[in-house]
Every structure is written in structure tokens, then in C-alpha cells.
Design an enzyme around this catalytic site. Structure first.
Site, PDB file in Angstrom:
ATOM      1  CG  ASP A 110      -1.791   1.238   1.282  1.00 14.81           C
ATOM      2  OD1 ASP A 110      -2.406   1.552   0.251  1.00 14.81           O
ATOM      3  OD2 ASP A 110      -1.860   1.910   2.327  1.00 14.81           O
ATOM      4  CB  CYS A 126      -9.821   5.066  -0.151  1.00 19.98           C
ATOM      5  SG  CYS A 126      -8.387   5.733   0.696  1.00 19.98           S
ATOM      6  CB  THR A 127      -6.229   1.711   2.348  1.00 19.64           C
ATOM      7  OG1 THR A 127      -5.732   3.043   2.113  1.00 19.64           O
ATOM      8  CG2 THR A 127      -5.685   0.762   1.310  1.00 19.64           C
ATOM      9  CG  HIS A 128      -6.517   5.896   4.978  1.00 25.27           C
ATOM     10  ND1 HIS A 128      -5.742   5.361   3.975  1.00 25.27           N
ATOM     11  CD2 HIS A 128      -5.660   6.511   5.839  1.00 25.27           C
ATOM     12  CE1 HIS A 128      -4.469   5.642   4.215  1.00 25.27           C
ATOM     13  NE2 HIS A 128      -4.391   6.334   5.333  1.00 25.27           N
ATOM     14  N   GLY A 159      -2.617   9.094  -3.835  1.00 22.83           N
ATOM     15  CA  GLY A 159      -3.936   9.423  -4.403  1.00 22.83           C
ATOM     16  C   GLY A 159      -4.054  10.735  -5.144  1.00 22.83           C
TER      17      GLY A 159
HETATM   18  N1  DGL Z   1      -3.885   3.914   0.030  1.00 20.77           N
HETATM   19  C1  DGL Z   1      -4.558   4.947  -0.720  1.00 20.77           C
HETATM   20  C2  DGL Z   1      -5.792   4.362  -1.382  1.00 20.77           C
HETATM   21  O1  DGL Z   1      -6.321   3.354  -0.963  1.00 20.77           O
HETATM   22  C3  DGL Z   1      -4.940   6.124   0.153  1.00 20.77           C
HETATM   23  C4  DGL Z   1      -3.769   6.982   0.596  1.00 20.77           C
HETATM   24  C5  DGL Z   1      -3.039   7.605  -0.569  1.00 20.77           C
HETATM   25  O2  DGL Z   1      -3.568   8.540  -1.231  1.00 20.77           O
HETATM   26  O3  DGL Z   1      -1.961   7.135  -0.858  1.00 20.77           O
HETATM   27  O4  DGL Z   1      -6.246   4.896  -2.357  1.00 20.77           O
END
Ligand code: DGL
Length: 270
Positions: A11, A186-188, A44
Site C-alpha cells: 500500500d 480507499c484503504t482508510h 492518491g
Molecule cells: N492507500 C490509498 C488508497 O487506498 C490512500 C492513501 C493515498 O492517497 O496514498 O487509495
């Protein structure tokens, strides 16, 4: 035949741990090697070319750990850089297609909403995949760029007025659209599930892309009999701030992470 090699997960940073959490639930015996690109997060709001370059480097790093498959936990990488995996010598899982499949199977009114980073939303990948699976579906997509910094700051509780106001403002078009299903692209975002659910109400199903993908990985390992027989160890590599990562990982995975399990690597030296 069993395959005791680890699963590789990467990630842009620590958010991918929400996907690791689902993998651990689904596949407790699997070893996992995680790479979080904490030195170059966020992905992102970067250009497609840069995201692809980073994704390739992340994949190559995991290959040096003899992984049996690779999961791109990152919604952004999955949306714009999945083609970087074409030449990988191991199977690759992204988080877009499995989330879309679950959403299409879940919706009753055919109205599906997708939220993600700006790059994810601009890619149009979710919409294309949902319409491929069900040409009669209607799709609304919204970028929610403030969600990632909120979560990284530890502000995610639904009782927090700033969190609630931000969620309300971003999700207003989705409420107006009448979606009954929302993909957390999105992961978060799973960390904000309670706040999102409290704004959207019970009538809207939340699809955690990590849960959908972990199930797909488990199905694949079972089908091919490639599951691990004696694993369950987790190792984390980051490109910066291992201590911050360790603290956040303990919170996100709801278990104490030993210092020795988090290692800083120089991703540019590969
Ligand atoms: N890991 C990113 C996603 O799932 C979120 C954080 C980023 O913008 O890198 O899109």
C-alpha cells in the site's frame, strides 16, 4: 499441495492494514509480508505515471521476499496501475473488481456509490467494472480527499463534530442520488465506517473492498490448494517512520506489534 510462502501485500502507507486485518480474519494461517510506502504517501493525488512507477517498485520489493501472490491493498494503485502486474511471476489481486462484484450482488435498487481518492475517482475503473457486471446499474462516484488525513490524524469517531461534518458534506450527493450501496474504495475509509453509516443510515450497505478481496484470495488459495499449513507470521516493511507505523499498526490491527516486526527499507535502492 500446500504452499507455505507468504502473501505479499502493499500500500502507499499504513492504510493497507485495513486489508491485512481482513486477510488475517479470513486466512489466519497465512504468513504476510507487508510493504507500506510511508516515505512517499500519499499516492492518491499523484499522476498516473508516478503511481505506476511506485507500484512497480513495491511489487518488485515483495518479490524479493518470495511471496506466493501479491495483493495491492491500495485503492489508488488498483484503479490506475493494475497493468503493472501483467508481467508478475505470481498471481495478483487488486481491490476494485472484488468490491464491485460484491456491490452489484448487494444492491437492490441498482444505485451504487463509490468513494475514493481523486486518482481513483478520475480513473473511472469502478464505474466501468460495475457497468460491465450490470449494464442497468447507475453509479455515482465522489472523491473524498480529506478522509485520508483525518484518519491519519486519528480523527475518525462519529462523535467528532469535524469528522461528522466532513462526512456529511462529501456524502450529500450520494444521499441525493439515492444509492443503497456504497463502495469504500480507499484503504482508510473502513476506519470511518461508523461515521459514514451514521450519516447514510441503515438503508445503505457499506462494501469494504478489503473484505471482498480477502474472500477472493481465500477462494483462490482453497481452489488451487495453495494455502499455508503452518504460517500466521506477519512482517512489515516501510520506507519511512517505522515507529509511527508500529503505533498505528497496533491500533488498526488491534494487537501489539513488536518493534522487531517493523523494518525500514530503502525502496529506491532495489
Ligand atoms: N492507500 C490509498 C488508497 O487506498 C490512500 C492513501 C493515498 O492517497 O496514498 O487509495
Amino acid at each position: 499441495m500446500a504452499d507455505n510462502r507468504p502473501i505479499g501485500v502493499f500500500d502507499s502507507g499504513l492504510g493497507g492494514l485495513t486489508v491485512v486485518k481482513e486477510l488475517i480474519k479470513e486466512l489466519p494461517k497465512e504468513d504476510i509480508v507487508y510493504f507500506g510506502d510511508t516515505g512517499r504517501v500519499p499516492y492518491g493525488n499523484r499522476s498516473v505515471d508516478t503511481i505506476k512507477k511506485y507500484a512497480l517498485e513495491d511489487e518488485q520489493f515483495l518479490l524479493t521476499h518470495n511471496v506466493k501472490l501479491i495483493v495491492a491493498a491500495c485503492g489508488t494503485v488498483s484503479s490506475v496501475a493494475s497493468d503493472t502486474a501483467k508481467k508478475l511471476p505470481v498471481p495478483f489481486f487488486e481491490v476494485v473488481s472484488h468490491a464491485c462484484k460484491t456491490a452489484v450482488n448487494t444492491t437492490k435498487n441498482g444505485k451504487i456509490a463509490v468513494i475514493g481518492t481523486s486518482a481513483t475517482v478520475s480513473s473511472g475503473q469502478h464505474k466501468a467494472e460495475i457497468l460491465r457486471l450490470n449494464p442497468n446499474a447507475s453509479v455515482i462516484t465522489c472523491a473524498c480527499p480529506l478522509f485520508v488525513p483525518l484518519v491519519e490524524e486519528g480523527w475518525y469517531k462519529k462523535e467528532d463534530a469535524i469528522v461528522l461534518e466532513t462526512v456529511k458534506r462529501y456524502l450529500k450527493p450520494i444521499i441525493d442520488f439515492g444509492a443503497d450501496t456504497l463502495i469504500l474504495g480507499c484503504t482508510h475509509y473502513p476506519v470511518l465506517s461508523d461515521a459514514i453509516a451514521s450519516v447514510l443510515g441503515e438503508g445503505v450497505a457499506l462494501i469494504n473492498a478489503g473484505t471482498a478481496t480477502a474472500k477472493a484470495v481465500a477462494d483462490f488459495l482453497n481452489e488451487k490448494a495453495l494455502y499455508s499449513e503452518n504460517g500466521g507470521d506477519h512482517k512489515f516493511f516501510v520506507s519511512d517512520k517505522p515507529n509511527f507505523f508500529k503505533e498505528q499498526a497496533s491500533v488498526l490491527l488491534q494487537k501489539e506489534i513488536d518493534d522487531r516486526l517493523v523494518e525500514k527499507v530503502d525502496i529506491n535502492s532495489l
